[in-house]
Design an enzyme around this catalytic site. Sequence first.
Site, PDB file in Angstrom:
ATOM      1  N   ASP A 183     -27.162 -53.583  44.221  1.00 12.30           N
ATOM      2  CA  ASP A 183     -27.400 -52.413  43.386  1.00 12.30           C
ATOM      3  C   ASP A 183     -27.209 -51.142  44.216  1.00 12.30           C
ATOM      4  O   ASP A 183     -27.990 -50.863  45.119  1.00 12.30           O
ATOM      5  CB  ASP A 183     -28.815 -52.474  42.814  1.00 12.30           C
ATOM      6  CG  ASP A 183     -29.047 -51.466  41.700  1.00 12.30           C
ATOM      7  OD1 ASP A 183     -28.158 -50.622  41.457  1.00 12.30           O
ATOM      8  OD2 ASP A 183     -30.122 -51.514  41.073  1.00 12.30           O
ATOM      9  N   HIS A 185     -27.470 -48.319  42.753  1.00 10.43           N
ATOM     10  CA  HIS A 185     -28.544 -47.524  42.137  1.00 10.43           C
ATOM     11  C   HIS A 185     -28.157 -46.072  41.890  1.00 10.43           C
ATOM     12  O   HIS A 185     -29.007 -45.202  41.756  1.00 10.43           O
ATOM     13  CB  HIS A 185     -29.803 -47.583  43.013  1.00 10.43           C
ATOM     14  CG  HIS A 185     -31.087 -47.645  42.245  1.00 10.43           C
ATOM     15  ND1 HIS A 185     -31.949 -46.573  42.141  1.00 10.43           N
ATOM     16  CD2 HIS A 185     -31.650 -48.637  41.534  1.00 10.43           C
ATOM     17  CE1 HIS A 185     -32.996 -46.909  41.408  1.00 10.43           C
ATOM     18  NE2 HIS A 185     -32.838 -48.160  41.021  1.00 10.43           N
ATOM     19  N   GLU A 235     -27.074 -49.588  32.769  1.00  7.48           N
ATOM     20  CA  GLU A 235     -28.514 -49.509  32.503  1.00  7.48           C
ATOM     21  C   GLU A 235     -28.939 -48.105  32.085  1.00  7.48           C
ATOM     22  O   GLU A 235     -29.996 -47.948  31.463  1.00  7.48           O
ATOM     23  CB  GLU A 235     -29.316 -49.954  33.716  1.00  7.48           C
ATOM     24  CG  GLU A 235     -29.274 -48.997  34.905  1.00  7.48           C
ATOM     25  CD  GLU A 235     -30.016 -49.539  36.106  1.00  7.48           C
ATOM     26  OE1 GLU A 235     -31.031 -48.936  36.490  1.00  7.48           O
ATOM     27  OE2 GLU A 235     -29.577 -50.575  36.656  1.00  7.48           O
ATOM     28  N   HIS A 285     -30.038 -55.448  31.528  1.00 12.34           N
ATOM     29  CA  HIS A 285     -30.982 -54.846  32.468  1.00 12.34           C
ATOM     30  C   HIS A 285     -32.402 -55.086  31.964  1.00 12.34           C
ATOM     31  O   HIS A 285     -32.690 -54.871  30.800  1.00 12.34           O
ATOM     32  CB  HIS A 285     -30.686 -53.342  32.535  1.00 12.34           C
ATOM     33  CG  HIS A 285     -31.542 -52.567  33.476  1.00 12.34           C
ATOM     34  ND1 HIS A 285     -32.536 -51.706  33.037  1.00 12.34           N
ATOM     35  CD2 HIS A 285     -31.549 -52.479  34.833  1.00 12.34           C
ATOM     36  CE1 HIS A 285     -33.099 -51.139  34.078  1.00 12.34           C
ATOM     37  NE2 HIS A 285     -32.525 -51.577  35.183  1.00 12.34           N
TER      38      HIS A 285
END
Length: 382
Positions: A183, A185, A235, A285
């Site tokens: 991830d 992120h 997500e 997610h």
Amino acid sequence: MKITSYELFQVPPRWLFLKIETDEGIIGWGEPVIEGRAETVGTAVKELMEYLIGKDPLRIEDHWNYMYRSGFYRGGPIFMSAIAGIDQALWDIKGKYYNAPVYQLLGGACRDSIRVYSWIGGDRPAEVGSSAKAAVEAGFTAIKMNGTEELQIIDSYEKIDQAVERIAAVREAAGPYVGIGIDFHGRVHKPMAKILAKELEAYRPMFIEEPVLPENNEALREIARATNIPIATGERMFSRWEYKNLLMDGYVDIIQPDLSHAGGITECKKIISMAEAFDVAAAPHCPLGPIALASCLQVDATCHNAFIQEQSLGIHYNQGSDLLDYIVDNRVFKYENGYVKIPDGPGLGIEINEDHVRKMAEIGHNWRNPVWRHTDGSIAEW
């Protein structure tokens, strides 16, 4: 049947639960929340529920369209998360009314179980090698971890090397064939994302996630050209209209809609089915609670392109309360050989421990995500 009342419960570690009641005694549960903005989403739920009181809960498609289309301003994380939790609760009611799991009402299941992955490390990934080994020993065949700490838009190769060393340790500990999701992120900007993705190829990740922030999705074109690793994102995308251009551009391999953020069961079923037409996989997610996970599994059951499911058991956010604490029978989420069976009870297939929910709601929470700054004092992406 008519909707008569509802209640909201803000419960640790960072969740918001919604209970909708009907005049026939059937109750539905939803999980409308944006992590760090639970009270704000709760206010949006209250506004939307003004319309639903007295309505037939079975008219889900009509209610969804009313909630989405009746306001001049639409979309976004708060509004779509409020719709999502209400939608989940309505499907829970509908399944219980017909004494069938939600997936049966969506056309029936195309699978009996789905692979799950386990989170390792934390916000600042550390000791990931030993954590990866423990996850594999617990039976998981796939894991996910944060790839980096904060990165400037242009940063040092030292941080690239540190990230690569961590992934190398995970690959060594987990073995050659365990899936590793990395991830980014949204912490990694385009210039560094291209470098990092290329460096990680040797460790054969299952995917890299959010290599750039979704508002910079046009950068996926260059990143896809720089690496053969599958690219996952989504997500922080909240409707089929946001996914439309992403899919048409053709640079994503895995979408990750969140069943508590992107309009609930009704919308995410459509998003994932839309992705199937582009030969794009889905990995919903879900670093959230049991209602969100149960909703994901009901949709996963019906979507041929869903291949793995995130779940939050033991995730670093779940301090003090965890996924299984709020359900009566935690065997419904029993993980075996890296898979979980699709719950086949009525509605969402789980029974919420309402006494525990009420007890923990008295404690509540005021969870906020960390705020990071770079060495120069500027705000960093968390």
